[in-house]
Write a protein that holds these residues in place. Structure first.
Motif, PDB file in Angstrom:
ATOM      1  N   THR A   1       0.821  -1.213   0.000  1.00 33.18           N
ATOM      2  CA  THR A   1       0.000   0.000   0.000  1.00 33.18           C
ATOM      3  C   THR A   1       0.854   1.261   0.000  1.00 33.18           C
ATOM      4  N   ASP A   2       1.949   1.275   0.775  1.00 29.11           N
ATOM      5  CA  ASP A   2       2.836   2.443   0.805  1.00 29.11           C
ATOM      6  C   ASP A   2       3.400   2.730  -0.588  1.00 29.11           C
ATOM      7  N   SER A   3       3.827   1.673  -1.270  1.00 25.55           N
ATOM      8  CA  SER A   3       4.426   1.832  -2.590  1.00 25.55           C
ATOM      9  C   SER A   3       3.435   2.448  -3.566  1.00 25.55           C
ATOM     10  N   ALA A   4       2.188   1.990  -3.532  1.00 28.22           N
ATOM     11  CA  ALA A   4       1.173   2.513  -4.452  1.00 28.22           C
ATOM     12  C   ALA A   4       0.932   4.001  -4.232  1.00 28.22           C
ATOM     13  N   GLU A   5       0.880   4.426  -2.978  1.00 31.28           N
ATOM     14  CA  GLU A   5       0.653   5.836  -2.688  1.00 31.28           C
ATOM     15  C   GLU A   5       1.841   6.699  -3.119  1.00 31.28           C
ATOM     16  N   ARG A   6       3.051   6.153  -2.999  1.00 30.80           N
ATOM     17  CA  ARG A   6       4.236   6.915  -3.429  1.00 30.80           C
ATOM     18  C   ARG A   6       4.296   7.008  -4.949  1.00 30.80           C
ATOM     19  N   ILE A   7       3.894   5.952  -5.643  1.00 35.23           N
ATOM     20  CA  ILE A   7       3.816   6.016  -7.112  1.00 35.23           C
ATOM     21  C   ILE A   7       2.794   7.064  -7.532  1.00 35.23           C
ATOM     22  N   ARG A   8       1.645   7.070  -6.880  1.00 39.12           N
ATOM     23  CA  ARG A   8       0.599   8.038  -7.206  1.00 39.12           C
ATOM     24  C   ARG A   8       1.080   9.471  -6.998  1.00 39.12           C
ATOM     25  N   GLY A   9       1.790   9.701  -5.884  1.00 42.40           N
ATOM     26  CA  GLY A   9       2.323  11.043  -5.633  1.00 42.40           C
ATOM     27  C   GLY A   9       3.368  11.447  -6.645  1.00 42.40           C
ATOM     28  N   TRP A  10       4.234  10.504  -7.027  1.00 39.34           N
ATOM     29  CA  TRP A  10       5.274  10.770  -8.042  1.00 39.34           C
ATOM     30  C   TRP A  10       4.641  11.173  -9.367  1.00 39.34           C
ATOM     31  N   ARG A  11       3.654  10.424  -9.812  1.00 37.84           N
ATOM     32  CA  ARG A  11       2.995  10.728 -11.091  1.00 37.84           C
ATOM     33  C   ARG A  11       2.306  12.094 -11.064  1.00 37.84           C
ATOM     34  N   ASP A  12       1.570  12.355  -9.991  1.00 34.52           N
ATOM     35  CA  ASP A  12       0.798  13.598  -9.931  1.00 34.52           C
ATOM     36  C   ASP A  12       1.699  14.821  -9.850  1.00 34.52           C
ATOM     37  N   GLU A  13       2.825  14.706  -9.129  1.00 29.45           N
ATOM     38  CA  GLU A  13       3.721  15.865  -9.044  1.00 29.45           C
ATOM     39  C   GLU A  13       4.433  16.100 -10.364  1.00 29.45           C
ATOM     40  N   LEU A  14       4.817  15.045 -11.071  1.00 33.13           N
ATOM     41  CA  LEU A  14       5.393  15.221 -12.404  1.00 33.13           C
ATOM     42  C   LEU A  14       4.393  15.914 -13.321  1.00 33.13           C
TER      43      LEU A  14
END
Length: 336
Positions: free
Chosen positions: A197-210
């Motif tokens: 779950t942590d990994s998924a949220e960090r991927i989501r944050g990475w994509r949205d900030e890019l």
């Protein structure tokens, strides 16, 4: 027959009378619950000291039908996050005069966790806390219908009154924003496990900030949060001039740093690297690692507060705001 001159031990009602409050207020002070005025808390504590009141765990269990024991289910891994959450929850429980019965699951799958829950229910624990790192286990926790409070520590975009968390999503966005503001236009992401779950949220944050910076998102690079996975990725990763890597945790960042150094690539002169967690060793990596700090002590306290509110107030409906993270800037990132 001689009279027994032994003074009668004070009880909670004696404390309440002396302090001029209800016995429920005394209970709130004893259990460290919020919403007690400082002046009231001080009067209760003075009354407790004056009467030398010491609540009997056995007597309280008979009156309340409680064991003052909380079941804690943890994943059978030694990762920094779950271990720290469990440690700080235990400290918070001890301060609230509860004991903790810990079940560590080698297999973090839903059926294994369900079996652990059933075992803890047979032991008549007052509540259950689960440190959740897996999507399947999170769905199980959300769907369980049991007669005692069940609280989980988990990262999720879908909030729930049963779940408390640290804001992984905004932490990842802060990491990527830092790199973008330094002038990096190609920011790779080394992920954690697919089911985490942590990994998924960090991927989501990475994509949205890019996206917020109108930067293209490269394909995420699969990792498993080990230094070995970071090292293997670092040996072969194609890095453009001025590229950066956001690693999903500090251990994978450590392996990445080692591999880049073997390749003759300098950090941060050639490549900037950001991690996540701020493990105690992160400040002593070479170079010291820029990372995202999580407040596991606050999370442990919040888990225990959630349990106490459920036990003392019957409140399992309050939605908690995810705890914030903090970007810690060190020497592994630099301006382009």
């Amino acid at each position: 027959m001689s009279d027994d001159k032994t003074p009668k031990a004070a009880n909670i009602f004696d404390v309440a009378r002396l302090a001029g409050v209800s016995h429920q207020t005394v209970s709130r002070v004893l259990n460290g619950l919020p919403n007690v005025r400082p002046a009231t808390k001080e009067r209760v504590e003075q009354a407790i000291a004056q009467l030398r009141y010491s609540p009997s765990p056995a007597a309280r269990a008979l009156v309340t039908r409680r064991t003052r024991t909380i079941g804690l289910i943890t994943p059978g891994i030694s990762d920094h996050g779950p271990v720290s959450i469990a440690m700080h929850f235990n400290l918070a429980a001890r301060l609230a005069r509860y004991s903790v019965d810990t079940v560590s699951q080698v297999d973090s799958d839903p059926e294994t966790v369900r079996t652990a829950v059933e075992g803890l229910l047979r032991q008549r624990v007052d509540a259950i806390v689960a440190v959740v790192t897996d999507f399947g286990v999170l769905e199980l926790v959300r769907g369980l219908d049991i007669t005692i409070p069940l609280v989980a520590s988990a990262s999720t975009a879908r909030r729930s009154p049963r779940v408390v968390s640290i804001d992984q999503y905004r932490g990842a966005r802060a990491a990527v924003r830092h790199l973008a503001e330094l002038g990096h236009t190609r920011i790779h992401h080394l992920t954690g496990p697919n089911a985490a779950t942590d990994s998924a949220e960090r991927i989501r944050g990475w994509r949205d900030e890019l996206s917020a910076h109108r930067l293209e998102a490269p394909d995420p690079i699969a990792g498993n949060w080990t230094a070995e996975s970071g090292y293997r990725v670092g040996l072969t990763l194609d890095l453009e001039p001025g590229a950066a890597v956001f690693a999903s945790n500090d251990l994978s960042a450590l392996g990445l740093l080692s591999a880049l150094r073997e390749r003759g690539l300098r950090v941060p002169e050639d490549v900037s690297v950001v991690g996540f967690d701020d493990v105690p060793e992160a400040a002593f990596f070479y170079p010291p690692l820029t990372t995202v700090r999580q407040d596991f002590a606050a999370l442990g306290r919040q888990l225990m507060q959630k349990v106490l509110l459920a036990l003392e107030e019957g409140d399992m409906e309050t939605m908690d705001t995810p705890l914030p993270t903090e970007l810690i800037v060190r020497a592994s990132t630099t301006q382009r």
